[in-house]
Write a protein that holds these residues in place. Sequence first.
Motif, short mmCIF file in Angstrom:
data_model
loop_
_atom_site.label_atom_id
_atom_site.label_comp_id
_atom_site.label_asym_id
_atom_site.label_seq_id
_atom_site.Cartn_x
_atom_site.Cartn_y
_atom_site.Cartn_z
N GLU A 329 0.78 -1.69 0.29
CA GLU A 329 0.36 0.17 -0.13
C GLU A 329 0.78 1.53 -0.12
O GLU A 329 0.61 2.46 -0.56
CB GLU A 329 -0.83 -0.11 1.34
N ALA A 330 1.87 1.01 0.29
CA ALA A 330 3.15 2.38 0.68
C ALA A 330 4.19 2.65 -0.19
O ALA A 330 4.98 3.65 -0.86
CB ALA A 330 3.21 2.27 2.38
N ILE A 331 4.83 1.11 -0.46
CA ILE A 331 6.08 1.22 -1.37
C ILE A 331 5.43 0.61 -2.62
O ILE A 331 5.93 1.08 -3.17
CB ILE A 331 7.03 0.57 -0.58
N GLY A 332 5.07 0.20 -2.88
CA GLY A 332 4.26 -0.78 -4.44
C GLY A 332 3.11 0.16 -5.01
O GLY A 332 3.19 -0.22 -6.15
N MET A 333 2.77 0.69 -3.81
CA MET A 333 1.36 0.79 -4.10
C MET A 333 0.47 -0.63 -5.41
O MET A 333 -0.25 0.82 -6.51
CB MET A 333 1.62 2.41 -4.91
N VAL A 334 0.55 -1.19 -4.80
CA VAL A 334 -0.39 -2.36 -5.80
C VAL A 334 -2.04 -2.52 -5.16
O VAL A 334 -1.36 -2.71 -3.63
CB VAL A 334 0.18 -2.63 -6.68
N GLY A 335 -2.90 -2.80 -5.11
CA GLY A 335 -3.58 -3.43 -4.71
C GLY A 335 -3.34 -5.26 -4.35
O GLY A 335 -2.44 -5.70 -4.78
N GLU A 336 -4.04 -5.61 -4.02
CA GLU A 336 -3.80 -7.01 -2.98
C GLU A 336 -3.96 -8.18 -4.55
O GLU A 336 -3.66 -9.04 -4.62
CB GLU A 336 -5.03 -7.50 -2.27
N GLY A 337 -5.06 -8.03 -5.38
CA GLY A 337 -4.79 -8.24 -6.39
C GLY A 337 -3.43 -8.64 -7.52
O GLY A 337 -3.93 -8.94 -8.61
N ALA A 338 -2.40 -7.91 -6.89
CA ALA A 338 -2.25 -7.04 -8.27
C ALA A 338 -1.40 -8.41 -7.96
O ALA A 338 -1.21 -9.14 -7.75
CB ALA A 338 -1.12 -6.10 -7.34
N GLY A 339 -0.01 -8.99 -9.76
CA GLY A 339 0.35 -9.89 -9.97
C GLY A 339 1.56 -9.64 -9.13
O GLY A 339 1.79 -8.59 -8.23
N CYS A 340 2.27 -11.37 -9.64
CA CYS A 340 4.11 -10.78 -8.94
C CYS A 340 4.71 -10.01 -9.46
O CYS A 340 5.48 -8.42 -8.86
CB CYS A 340 4.54 -12.25 -8.65
N LYS A 341 4.87 -10.38 -10.53
CA LYS A 341 5.65 -9.29 -11.37
C LYS A 341 5.42 -8.17 -11.72
O LYS A 341 6.15 -6.98 -11.21
CB LYS A 341 6.23 -9.19 -12.72
N GLU A 342 3.76 -7.38 -11.35
CA GLU A 342 3.80 -5.53 -10.82
C GLU A 342 4.35 -5.28 -10.20
O GLU A 342 4.82 -4.34 -9.76
CB GLU A 342 1.98 -5.31 -11.76
N GLY A 343 3.65 -6.69 -9.28
CA GLY A 343 4.05 -5.43 -7.69
C GLY A 343 5.81 -5.25 -7.03
O GLY A 343 6.36 -4.49 -6.49
#
Length: 663
Positions: A329-343
Amino acid sequence: MDDDLPTQYEVIVVGTGLVECVVAAAAARVGKKVLHIDKNDYYGVQWASFTLKGAQQWVDEVTTTPAPTPPGDCELEEGEQLVGVANPSEDYSGVRQTWHVPKEPLPSPSPEPAAAAPVEQVVKEEGSGGESTQVTGTPDTPPATPQDTAQDAVQAMPQDTAQDAVEATAQGVAQEMPQADQTQDSTTMKSEKEESGGKKEWSQEELLNLSRKFNLDLAPKLLYSQGPMVELLISSNIARYVEFKCISRVLTWLGGDEGNLLVVPCSRSDVFTTSAVTLVEKRLLMKFLEFCHQYDRHPEQLEEHLDKPFVDFLRSKKLTDNLIHFVTEAIGMVGEGAGCKEGLERTRAFLTSLGRYGTTPFLFSMYGSGELPQAFCRLCAVFEGIYILRKPVSSLVVHSPSHTCRGLLSEGQRFTCNHLVMSASHAPRDYLPRDGSTQGVSRAVFLTDRSILPHEKEQLTLLRVPAKEGNPIPVTVLEVGPGTHVCPKDLYCVHMTCQGTDAESDLRVVVERLLTTEADDTSSKPRIVWSLYFNQVDHSGCDLETSMPGNLYLCPGPNTDLDYDLAIEQARSIFGRMFPGEEFLPRAPDPEEIAFDNQGTEPKQGDTFEGDDSAEGKGDGVEGQGKEAEKTEQVLEVKEQTEKEQEKEEIAKEQGESEEVKE
């Protein structure tokens, strides 16, 4: 001007959004003839920044149903037809601005009818006992006493500090009673609340008088310090046109409605000094961040997780729920459903930008994000691009057999071009996809009287509120203060952005958690002074190539992304399709590096302001050069003699003055 304006161009750009401006600058930089027009009297379109009055005018424009633009008429060749364009205001909905302060300043309470007497005049006199201050009024008004001035000052103070001021004043009067001739001027008494930086009571009139000190963005964004936008600004030398300030802190919301704001540890030192994570968690976090920085060197650790959510990969690394919250939520800024590579990519983008310009990886444009489109416009203008604002387009000239756009019609005048670039908000609606790929963006702009997390120094704050614990949609919050020249002193500007179609409903939970509209001095939340809600249409995920003429290129507007990466990628793609093989925005030379075509040539007669006598000495060959050299030597000799004479006169003058002093 229109009569003298050329009508044939290699590239015509309609709209001054960021993507359009980047394409225009890139085309002009490689020597293409560019015409850049916009129907508005300001730059930016959906990326614009406004003064406070400008924002009100913008609200009036987009909420008023415009008169339909006539398609115009011109001579058409065989196979040509006119296609009407759209009104960009149609891409906005739910626009509503609200004032949360009174229209005029609240009148100061007057203690007595006699207080309306003429203003008192302070007279300072010097006597044998030192300096004393005497307050004199009109002949009918007796001199003010310490008790009178204290009463006036207390009644002018806020209610919560009046009691303290009464006690302090009473003590001071008691000490000064033996010296009845010394009194205190009421104008020097200030409330403790003002001196300690308390809330200022604003009014609509005061804010509108400071309108030009505001730069309110329609689409605020940040730049990663190592991101594509920063690299492009540096490599093209456009960075000289803009200024930036580093985001000073990244916050996260932990807990539900009764939760609190925490500062995210960004650097190695922050990780080990923060109290938000335990000692064991600090070691786990540092180990994971080091892996993310070089994750592509360890493909064996990713094979079984590439098609799984990023959260599952974090759990496989033994990260606790608390650390997972900070990373996602603060560093990668991705949702819980984001894929591993995107994160992993988003986390590495955060880490690689740390420390380049500050303690966080983000930069914010001074004077608002609307400065960036204008920076690219400046470069285009330097390389002979032509700009015309308040130039509406009525229709496109399309050649049906070849399915190409041959130009456009503006105010009855036809302009032809080889390539036409325009904002998707201007494009004919038949050219836009109708497959449901269009999304919506919910935005809000607030002016507040204090920061969401007060600090002794002004902070530029980024906050991402996750989509959980009562909040249905992840919301990005950006707070900037007067140090960025976005708002005047004692105010902050708060931007909120998320995906959605109803801004007020989508952002309600976050607004209630962070802000308030009540003028309550006991509340720790900032008070909203002015608010603006609106929704934008997002074309960034649409296919804007399939159904249009081959030489027409549509530019999407801003989306919900935090950075400008997608806008730069789209501009590169459009430029590459127009001019394959050309370099995209090569470095522009500095002014001192520019060599003009006639540099080094001898000036002709009439090119200088020198008289005919000096021109005669500039003959061709060695003889002319010898005469010129002799004349230059004579001038230098005269100059040296004059300087020597001046020095002698100054020395003689100084000697004469010193002799007078001795006598």
